[in-house]
Design a protein around this motif. Sequence first.
Motif, PDB file in Angstrom:
ATOM      1  N   ARG A 132       0.823  -1.213   0.000  1.00 33.89           N
ATOM      2  CA  ARG A 132       0.000   0.000   0.000  1.00 33.89           C
ATOM      3  C   ARG A 132       0.854   1.258   0.000  1.00 33.89           C
ATOM      4  N   LYS A 133       1.965   1.247   0.708  1.00 34.88           N
ATOM      5  CA  LYS A 133       2.778   2.456   0.865  1.00 34.88           C
ATOM      6  C   LYS A 133       3.639   2.739  -0.353  1.00 34.88           C
ATOM      7  N   TYR A 134       4.272   1.689  -0.901  1.00 34.40           N
ATOM      8  CA  TYR A 134       5.284   1.922  -1.924  1.00 34.40           C
ATOM      9  C   TYR A 134       4.824   1.609  -3.353  1.00 34.40           C
ATOM     10  N   PHE A 135       3.899   0.683  -3.518  1.00 33.38           N
ATOM     11  CA  PHE A 135       3.520   0.234  -4.854  1.00 33.38           C
ATOM     12  C   PHE A 135       2.163   0.768  -5.304  1.00 33.38           C
ATOM     13  N   PRO A 137       0.373   3.479  -4.683  1.00 31.84           N
ATOM     14  CA  PRO A 137       0.251   4.854  -5.198  1.00 31.84           C
ATOM     15  C   PRO A 137       0.781   5.026  -6.618  1.00 31.84           C
ATOM     16  N   LEU A 138       1.649   4.135  -7.055  1.00 32.78           N
ATOM     17  CA  LEU A 138       2.166   4.203  -8.425  1.00 32.78           C
ATOM     18  C   LEU A 138       1.177   3.608  -9.428  1.00 32.78           C
ATOM     19  N   ILE A 139       0.166   2.909  -8.905  1.00 31.81           N
ATOM     20  CA  ILE A 139      -0.822   2.241  -9.760  1.00 31.81           C
ATOM     21  C   ILE A 139      -2.106   3.050  -9.864  1.00 31.81           C
ATOM     22  N   ILE A 140      -2.571   3.544  -8.715  1.00 35.85           N
ATOM     23  CA  ILE A 140      -3.883   4.180  -8.668  1.00 35.85           C
ATOM     24  C   ILE A 140      -3.924   5.138  -7.481  1.00 35.85           C
ATOM     25  N   TRP A 165      -7.561   0.004 -13.488  1.00 30.88           N
ATOM     26  CA  TRP A 165      -6.656  -1.021 -12.966  1.00 30.88           C
ATOM     27  C   TRP A 165      -5.792  -1.644 -14.050  1.00 30.88           C
ATOM     28  N   ASN A 166      -6.410  -2.012 -15.141  1.00 19.69           N
ATOM     29  CA  ASN A 166      -5.742  -2.861 -16.133  1.00 19.69           C
ATOM     30  C   ASN A 166      -4.814  -2.046 -17.042  1.00 19.69           C
ATOM     31  N   ASN A 167      -3.639  -1.724 -16.514  1.00 22.63           N
ATOM     32  CA  ASN A 167      -2.641  -0.995 -17.299  1.00 22.63           C
ATOM     33  C   ASN A 167      -1.264  -1.599 -17.050  1.00 22.63           C
ATOM     34  N   TRP A 168      -0.295  -1.132 -17.783  1.00 19.97           N
ATOM     35  CA  TRP A 168       1.046  -1.756 -17.700  1.00 19.97           C
ATOM     36  C   TRP A 168       1.682  -1.570 -16.321  1.00 19.97           C
ATOM     37  N   ARG A 169       1.413  -0.433 -15.648  1.00 17.93           N
ATOM     38  CA  ARG A 169       2.007  -0.211 -14.331  1.00 17.93           C
ATOM     39  C   ARG A 169       1.472  -1.229 -13.322  1.00 17.93           C
ATOM     40  N   PHE A 170       0.157  -1.452 -13.367  1.00 15.62           N
ATOM     41  CA  PHE A 170      -0.459  -2.424 -12.467  1.00 15.62           C
ATOM     42  C   PHE A 170       0.133  -3.810 -12.691  1.00 15.62           C
ATOM     43  N   HIS A 224     -11.085  -4.485   0.954  1.00 18.26           N
ATOM     44  CA  HIS A 224     -11.036  -3.189   1.633  1.00 18.26           C
ATOM     45  C   HIS A 224      -9.743  -3.066   2.430  1.00 18.26           C
ATOM     46  N   TYR A 225      -9.406  -4.113   3.177  1.00 17.64           N
ATOM     47  CA  TYR A 225      -8.195  -4.056   3.998  1.00 17.64           C
ATOM     48  C   TYR A 225      -6.943  -3.988   3.126  1.00 17.64           C
ATOM     49  N   ILE A 226      -6.881  -4.784   2.082  1.00 16.90           N
ATOM     50  CA  ILE A 226      -5.708  -4.788   1.208  1.00 16.90           C
ATOM     51  C   ILE A 226      -5.468  -3.397   0.618  1.00 16.90           C
ATOM     52  N   LEU A 227      -6.532  -2.734   0.195  1.00 21.63           N
ATOM     53  CA  LEU A 227      -6.399  -1.459  -0.510  1.00 21.63           C
ATOM     54  C   LEU A 227      -6.278  -0.257   0.420  1.00 21.63           C
TER      55      LEU A 227
END
Length: 364
Positions: A132-135, A137-140, A165-170, A224-227
């Motif tokens: 959640r902290k490092y990855f 925010p780079l996705i969404i 969601w469905n992009n190359w960064r994700f 919910h918890y994961i995100l």
Amino acid sequence: MPISYSLCWEDPLILSEALKISEEDNVLSIISGGENILSLLLKNPKKVVGIDIKMEQIYLAKLKISCIENLEFEEFVKFLGIKYSNNRLEIFNNIKKYLQKEEVEYWENNLDSIRIGIVHCGKFERYLAKFRKYFLPLIISKRRINEFLLLDSLDKQERFYRTYWNNWRFRLLFRIFFSKKGLESGRDKQYFRYSSQNKVSDYYLERVKHSLTEIPIRTNFFMHYILTGTIPVPFENHPYLDKDNFNKLKGILKNKKIEFVNLDIYEFLKNSKEKSFSKFNLSDIFEAKTQEEYEDLLKEIIRVSRKNSIVCYWNNLANRSDHCFINNLIKDKDMSEDLYNKDRVHFYSRFIIENVNKREYLLN
């Protein structure tokens, strides 16, 4: 040893539907984070035996139970870490008189776990916090995540997935973080020893797509918890974040129906009497077992089972669902598949329900 899981990562709704708990049942359940032994207890069985090889998981479950027994709902969710609190140590000091001496000693040696909230202290939950902290925010963005969590139909979730969601960064960042090497920092390495998946991250990527697009997000407290690192409260049908369930547990726990066992499950079963149990929640314990160990454990389960017992377990990366020479365990294939498709946790490759047929007691 550190706590492996401060939350239980198996879906209590499909577990309850599969086991069909009645007031006559003696239930044997893996403890993990403790939520599912409480979920099973809500069905008011005769007895629940929670078993775990790690004493720390028992300390965690017993602390949650003491908090349910002795705190009001709002104070409880703040102490857990579901809501913000700056006085968790004070709450713990009020609760510890209800704990055993060794439990108090453990938590006093791990006060950081109390400070952050005990639902966040597990090795796996700390791993998710790094995601959640490092990855993430780079996705969404957080704004988009909050929009997603409020969607009220699967069609909207599917469109959101395609758009945001469905992009190359994700795909790239997901494959990096949830690779086998990455996951070993969140789970014990023994759980990867018998993996049948060649590309672990690709497998999980497909499963998370299912969770994001085919499981109603409003009912999925796991996602919910994961995100977000928390769960909205009250949350309907959660074992204790549903306020009605919380209050019901307060009453049931007075009857002292839970027993805790700190042993390897095979060792425990070998020393248990026949017809000791009627329902079994085995979590995903077979991930770290050989095929021979898996079958030996099933034979002991059959021996201690009552007639018409039910056994449930999950597979993750290891295939432990076939046992050709154990004739008195009968898979409920249709129900297993149906409930697996409803599973709100996307980590698993299959959910297995087996019925014990004592009339064909053949331990080949």
